[in-house]
Enzyme design. Structure first.
Site, PDB file in Angstrom:
ATOM      1  N   ASP A 525       3.766  98.404  28.725  1.00 15.86           N
ATOM      2  CA  ASP A 525       2.898  97.923  29.800  1.00 15.86           C
ATOM      3  C   ASP A 525       3.794  97.440  30.927  1.00 15.86           C
ATOM      4  O   ASP A 525       4.921  96.968  30.687  1.00 15.86           O
ATOM      5  CB  ASP A 525       1.995  96.782  29.323  1.00 15.86           C
ATOM      6  CG  ASP A 525       1.042  96.322  30.418  1.00 15.86           C
ATOM      7  OD1 ASP A 525       0.090  97.053  30.709  1.00 15.86           O
ATOM      8  OD2 ASP A 525       1.279  95.239  30.974  1.00 15.86           O
ATOM      9  N   GLU A 527       3.881  95.060  34.595  1.00 20.22           N
ATOM     10  CA  GLU A 527       3.273  94.181  35.580  1.00 20.22           C
ATOM     11  C   GLU A 527       3.853  94.554  36.940  1.00 20.22           C
ATOM     12  O   GLU A 527       5.052  94.839  37.063  1.00 20.22           O
ATOM     13  CB  GLU A 527       3.559  92.714  35.264  1.00 20.22           C
ATOM     14  CG  GLU A 527       2.975  92.242  33.940  1.00 20.22           C
ATOM     15  CD  GLU A 527       1.466  92.329  33.885  1.00 20.22           C
ATOM     16  OE1 GLU A 527       0.823  92.215  34.957  1.00 20.22           O
ATOM     17  OE2 GLU A 527       0.921  92.515  32.786  1.00 20.22           O
ATOM     18  N   HIS A 666      -1.875  89.570  30.188  1.00 20.67           N
ATOM     19  CA  HIS A 666      -1.325  89.797  31.523  1.00 20.67           C
ATOM     20  C   HIS A 666       0.158  89.423  31.603  1.00 20.67           C
ATOM     21  O   HIS A 666       0.660  89.114  32.684  1.00 20.67           O
ATOM     22  CB  HIS A 666      -2.118  89.053  32.595  1.00 20.67           C
ATOM     23  CG  HIS A 666      -3.488  89.625  32.795  1.00 20.67           C
ATOM     24  ND1 HIS A 666      -3.701  90.946  33.164  1.00 20.67           N
ATOM     25  CD2 HIS A 666      -4.730  89.075  32.655  1.00 20.67           C
ATOM     26  CE1 HIS A 666      -5.007  91.166  33.253  1.00 20.67           C
ATOM     27  NE2 HIS A 666      -5.649  90.057  32.944  1.00 20.67           N
TER      28      HIS A 666
END
Length: 711
Positions: A525, A527, A666
């Site tokens: 993932d 950010e 997140h």
């Protein structure tokens, strides 16, 4: 929406059709009645439209309720049942999926059957646990033993994928400048060691087994060098197959030693001995002459004293030279190369295979003595032969190569001969004489054929056949110190300590046809500063974790902040919590992305809404010179395949359905770990729908309505 509007439309059509039929039924004689109806519609038409709207709304609401109870309800019950059956820690069926009395009764029966199956599984797990305790003890003993070994050890399957390794192997990879992260479960050992050297050792082992030598006695040794100049001695032992099993080897065990310092120490000792010998020759001659003069009977006392003084001076000088040699041991001769014993017929067979693969020319051999054993570096020697053969092919097209190996006293002669077609002139002897001093292609450093022969203490020269007048290369090689007899062809009985799942992985099988449970995955993932990579937004954090054989390797992760070289918007910081001061001094994307690319090498990329993350990676391909052409799976698309009746396919919604707790939402690594657990739990659910292989999963994902999203 269509299900809601359909009743209203149908009702409107029905009213219009009824009015037309009614008017037609009145006929031409009922003009007054038609006029009366026309006046009534004009004065009270809105009342009829309102009545129709109320009826259409009620019908739409009724159809929606029926659709939710009778269609979507059973679909959601089916999806929840699959989750309940696949997940051991799933509590019960949600009340929201049981919308009717029949589905509630069906749900109760499903929960009862699942509870019974869980009890059966618990009992089976208890029995399996009891039966496998001895295997676990042996596994722990093996792990402890490997940690205590002085060698770097790796256990690999036939394709070179590592199944087990010790800490020394990771340290060795760090010294070889390939990076300790190259040593990991499921990774290829070829990223650490020369694949050509391993292939040569495997050929040697297989050749011995084919002659009837037990696998437990078929250990091969090769010596190779790393890209940064380290000298490595590699021992390869095959993994013995089960009794009565035939076919290719399942894998092998590698023991690797960095012998660079040992060779340097040996070189210093050899150099000191050679220097001592050279410097002592004159002194010994002087001593011998002085001793001979002392034997003369008519020698005067003064001359006798003078010769005795010469003896004393020479002895003192020899002592000083020996002490100086010890102090100057760092300036010695080249290292003695590690050699190993090899049967001559094995060397010839391996050389023929190599020359046929690279040179592609016809090769004729003369069978050597069946008991001829050599003390050689077979990997380097075959590389030297290959270099000479390719040079000859370059000078003369379509020659027939000839290899001969014969005993010559305490040495052996290895001849490389060639025959050209009639009418083609022979090779110029001057060109042949320079070939042994040319660097060998593909070998680190500037190693020549003569260097390889010098390692053996041998010689190479261009000979001439007195019968035919043809030139040929002759190499003088040492014999083995002890003639080794062939081992008896008796099956070994080496015990199995651990059942490695990767041993059964398909060899050379197309990745799309391989089952998901056998593949290696990198779940990741990113950010970012924003949502528009083409508009200048950048990656500020990369998180990744590996999955191997459906097991999450939480010790093999990436959690890296990235300096975007631009400001991070406050709106983004409110979501991911990454501030400007946190990324200052961190690697740039040009530095961080190659590490991630190497981490994901040879695996399938997995992410949630992964098209977004991939777009950011692909925007950096040109700047970094990398290529992200890995197979890709998306948990969002897979969720829409597994649960088409669900309205939400966000990571939180999927995790809630599958019973996954999310931590560190997140953050790149937190989301990657949550996605990894979600994906791991999806694999058995996909199998229940007949989606077993990677190709089937990708094809099913392509059919999802979400697959059309682009960034």
């Amino acid at each position: 929406m269509a299900a809601v509007l359909a009743p209203g439309v149908a009702l409107a059509l029905w009213v219009v059709l009824g009015a037309v039929v009614f008017l037609l039924a009145l006929g031409p004689r009922s003009a007054a009645l038609r006029a009366t109806w026309r006046v009534a519609l004009q004065s009270h038409g809105m009342l009829l439209v309102l009545w129709w709207l109320i009826a259409a709304a009620l019908a739409g609401w009724l159809v929606r309720q029926l659709y939710g109870r009778l269609v979507r309800g059973p679909e959601r019950l089916l999806a929840a049942t699959r989750i309940l059956a696949a997940q051991e820690d799933a509590a019960s069926l949600p009340e929201a999926v049981m919308t009717t009395r029949a589905t509630r009764a069906l749900g109760s029966e499903i929960e009862r059957l699942v509870a019974e199956r869980r009890e059966l599984r618990v009992e089976m797990a208890r029995l399996v646990d009891e039966a496998s305790r001895s295997v676990a003890e042996q596994r722990d003993q093996l792990a402890a033993l490997m940690d205590e070994l002085d060698h770097a050890v790796a256990v690999c399957n036939r394709d070179g994928r590592m199944l087990l390794y010790n800490a020394r192997m990771r340290k060795l990879a760090g010294r070889l400048a390939v990076g300790a992260d190259r040593v990991a479960l499921g990774r290829s050992i070829h990223a650490v060691l020369d694949p050509a050297a391993i292939g040569h050792a495997l050929e040697t082992v297989e050749g011995r087994i084919a002659r009837g030598v037990p696998a437990s006695a078929s250990v091969a040794q090769v010596v190779t060098t790393s890209a940064n100049g380290h000298l490595l001695r590699v021992s390869l032992a095959p993994v013995q197959q089960a009794e009565g099993e035939r076919g290719e080897l399942r894998g092998y065990v590698l023991l690797v030693d960095d012998v660079t310092e040992d060779q340097q120490r040996q070189a210093r000792r050899d150099g000191a001995l050679l220097r001592m010998t050279e410097r002592s020759r004159a002194a010994i001659a002087n001593l011998q002459a002085a001793l001979e003069m002392l034997d003369y009977p008519d020698l005067s006392p003064e001359d006798r004293e003078r010769f005795l003084s010469v003896l004393g001076d020479e002895v003192a000088q020899m002592r000083e030279r020996l002490l100086a040699d010890d102090a100057e041991a760092a300036h010695e001769l080249a290292a003695r190369w590690p050699l190993h014993d090899m049967l001559g017929s094995d060397l010839m067979a391996a050389a023929v295979r190599r020359l046929q693969a690279t040179a592609g020319a016809p090769i004729t051999t003369s069978p050597p003595d069946a008991e001829l054993w050599l003390r050689i570096d077979s990997f380097g020697l075959i590389g030297a032969l290959d270099h000479l053969a390719r040079r000859i092919l370059h000078l003369r097209h379509d020659p027939v190569l000839w290899l001969r190996l014969n005993r010559a006293g305490r040495h052996a002669h290895l001849d490389l001969d060639w025959v050209v077609r009639e009418g083609i002139p022979p090779v110029d002897p001057r060109a042949l004489s320079t070939m042994p001093d040319e660097p060998i292609d593909g070998v680190p450093g500037t190693v020549s054929v003569r260097d390889v022969i010098d390692r053996h203490g041998g010689e190479i020269w261009v000979g001439r056949n007195p019968d035919t007048g043809r030139s040929f290369f002759r190499m003088l090689l040492p014999l083995a110190a002890v003639e080794t007899a062939l081992a008896e062809a008796k099956p070994g009985s080496r015990p199995e300590f651990y059942d490695f799942d990767l041993f059964t992985a398909g060899h050379g099988e197309a990745v799309d046809s391989r089952p998901l449970v056998e593949l290696s995955f990198t779940v990741f993932d990113c950010e970012t500063t924003g949502l528009d990579p083409a508009g200048g937004d950048e990656i500020i954090q990369i998180g990744a974790v590996r999955i191997l054989n459906t097991r999450i390797l939480e010790g093999e992760v990436i959690d890296q902040l990235v300096d975007p070289r631009r400001l991070i918007p406050e709106a983004g910081t409110a979501i991911h919590g990454i501030r400007q001061d946190m990324v200052q001094g961190q690697p740039t994307i040009a530095e961080a992305l190659p590490v991630f690319h190497r981490f994901a090498e040879g695996s399938v990329l997995v992410g949630h809404n992964v098209a977004f993350d991939l777009r950011f990676l692909q925007m950096k391909e040109r700047a970094t010179g990398l290529r992200f052409d890995h197979p890709v799976l998306d948990t969002l698309l897979l969720s829409s395949v597994l649960h088409p009746a669900e309205e939400s396919h966000s990571l939180e919604a999927i995790a809630a359905r599958l019973g996954v707790r999310i931590g560190g939402r997140h953050t790149a690594l937190g989301d990657a770990l949550a996605t990894a657990e979600v994906f791991r739990r999806m694999i058995p659910l996909l199998a229940r729908q007949g989606i077993v292989t990677l190709g089937q999963a990708r094809a099913a994902s392509d059919q999802s309505q979400f697959a059309r999203l682009r960034y």
